[in-house]
Design a protein around this motif. Structure first.
Motif, mmCIF file in Angstrom:
data_model
loop_
_atom_site.group_PDB
_atom_site.id
_atom_site.type_symbol
_atom_site.label_atom_id
_atom_site.label_comp_id
_atom_site.label_asym_id
_atom_site.label_seq_id
_atom_site.Cartn_x
_atom_site.Cartn_y
_atom_site.Cartn_z
ATOM 1 N N UNK A 1 18.473 18.810 -1.319
ATOM 2 C CA UNK A 1 17.652 17.471 -1.276
ATOM 3 C C UNK A 1 18.572 16.498 -1.071
ATOM 4 N N UNK A 2 17.831 15.321 -0.654
ATOM 5 C CA UNK A 2 19.097 14.381 -0.512
ATOM 6 C C UNK A 2 19.185 13.766 -2.134
ATOM 7 N N UNK A 3 20.225 13.462 -2.393
ATOM 8 C CA UNK A 3 20.901 13.297 -3.789
ATOM 9 C C UNK A 3 21.448 11.939 -3.625
ATOM 10 N N UNK A 4 21.017 10.662 -4.592
ATOM 11 C CA UNK A 4 21.617 9.497 -4.785
ATOM 12 C C UNK A 4 23.056 9.776 -5.190
ATOM 13 N N UNK A 5 24.231 9.169 -4.566
ATOM 14 C CA UNK A 5 25.497 9.340 -4.902
ATOM 15 C C UNK A 5 25.545 10.735 -5.518
ATOM 16 N N UNK A 6 25.619 11.645 -4.464
ATOM 17 C CA UNK A 6 25.688 13.142 -5.248
ATOM 18 C C UNK A 6 26.945 13.568 -5.922
ATOM 19 N N UNK A 7 26.647 14.466 -6.786
ATOM 20 C CA UNK A 7 27.882 15.161 -7.540
ATOM 21 C C UNK A 7 29.073 15.909 -6.796
ATOM 22 N N UNK B 1 28.767 11.481 -10.937
ATOM 23 C CA UNK B 1 28.622 11.301 -9.390
ATOM 24 C C UNK B 1 29.983 11.374 -8.663
ATOM 25 N N UNK B 2 29.802 11.804 -7.529
ATOM 26 C CA UNK B 2 31.455 11.748 -6.727
ATOM 27 C C UNK B 2 32.034 10.259 -6.591
ATOM 28 N N UNK B 3 30.933 9.132 -6.811
ATOM 29 C CA UNK B 3 31.739 7.906 -6.994
ATOM 30 C C UNK B 3 32.839 7.881 -7.731
ATOM 31 N N UNK B 4 33.072 8.220 -8.891
ATOM 32 C CA UNK B 4 34.225 8.374 -9.735
ATOM 33 C C UNK B 4 35.264 8.595 -8.963
#
Length: 238
Positions: free
Chosen positions: A11-17, A213-216
């Motif tokens: 699925x499209x995830x928001x700012x994925x893990x 989130x992978x943002x980190x």
């Protein structure tokens, strides 16, 4: 497409893990699963922001959604309930969490793409997909993106995944830890397809990283650092 390709369906995830990003990074084709029922407890419309200094200190970043058909709404049907408010919250929170990190400039570029999509598109699935593709692009992922809503597939879980894999011409399906709990390999074997279970990135075993989130990681390590932690050797489809 040659059947030496590998395929991931997600699925499209928001700012994925990182676990999700790692699976997609290893695939040659990402089938965006956009025509299944929306799950409000999943990551399609929200992400967990981990504090730069303590990744176990997390909070939800959520885009409230409108479900046009109630609980029966499909992912591709969702609309942000208040795009302007979601835009303000997303911009403020992410900058608050990562604005002083060493790779903020690079991370801000990812966020800006998502904010632009939120301003332009009515469908949340598009916004979430942009967040994934922006991360993959910065790591140099050369793969292709296809949408499940454009492909024919049977209804059963495993049957559907096997059909989607075959529909994009891939010979190997990459299954994540969540899918491994229910996946049956029989529909794949019947179509001459393989199933592989790539290990999650090692970083996901560190505190807080399973849910964050992978943002980190982008803010602290940059795209090159994230690419390295995702294990750059891609899964061969034999």
């Amino acid at each position: 497409m040659p059947q030496t390709l590998s395929c991931a369906v997600h699925q499209p995830n928001l700012f994925p893990r990182l676990s999700t990003l790692g699976k997609l990074f290893r695939a040659d084709v990402w089938v965006v699963l956009d025509d299944v029922q929306f799950n409000g407890r999943d990551y399609q419309h929200r992400a967990r922001l981990a504090a730069a200094a303590d990744p176990e200190d997390q909070r939800w970043l959520t885009v409230p959604v409108h479900r046009p058909r109630g609980r029966a709404s499909r992912i591709r049907e969702l609309r942000p309930a208040d795009p302007a408010a979601a835009h303000r919250t997303m911009s403020r929170l992410i900058r608050q969490y990562y604005g002083r990190c060493p790779h903020w400039a690079e991370t801000a570029g990812i966020v800006d793409e998502v904010l632009a999509a939120l301003a332009l598109h009515e469908r949340l699935a598009v916004v979430a997909e942009v967040s994934v593709r922006a991360m993959l692009d910065r790591m140099g992922w050369p793969g292709a993106v296809v949408h499940s809503s454009e492909l024919a597939a049977r209804e059963g879980r495993s049957e559907r995944l096997a059909d989607l894999t075959a529909a994009v011409g891939a010979g190997t399906y990459l299954c994540g830890p969540g899918g491994a709990r229910y996946l049956s390999e029989r529909p794949f074997a019947e179509r001459g397809l393989r199933v592989r279970y790539p290990s999650p990135p090692p970083l996901t075993r560190e505190r807080g990283m399973r849910t964050a989130s992978a943002l980190w990681a982008f803010a602290g390590r940059g795209a090159a650092g994230v690419r390295d932690c995702l294990v750059p050797d891609r899964v061969p489809a034999q």
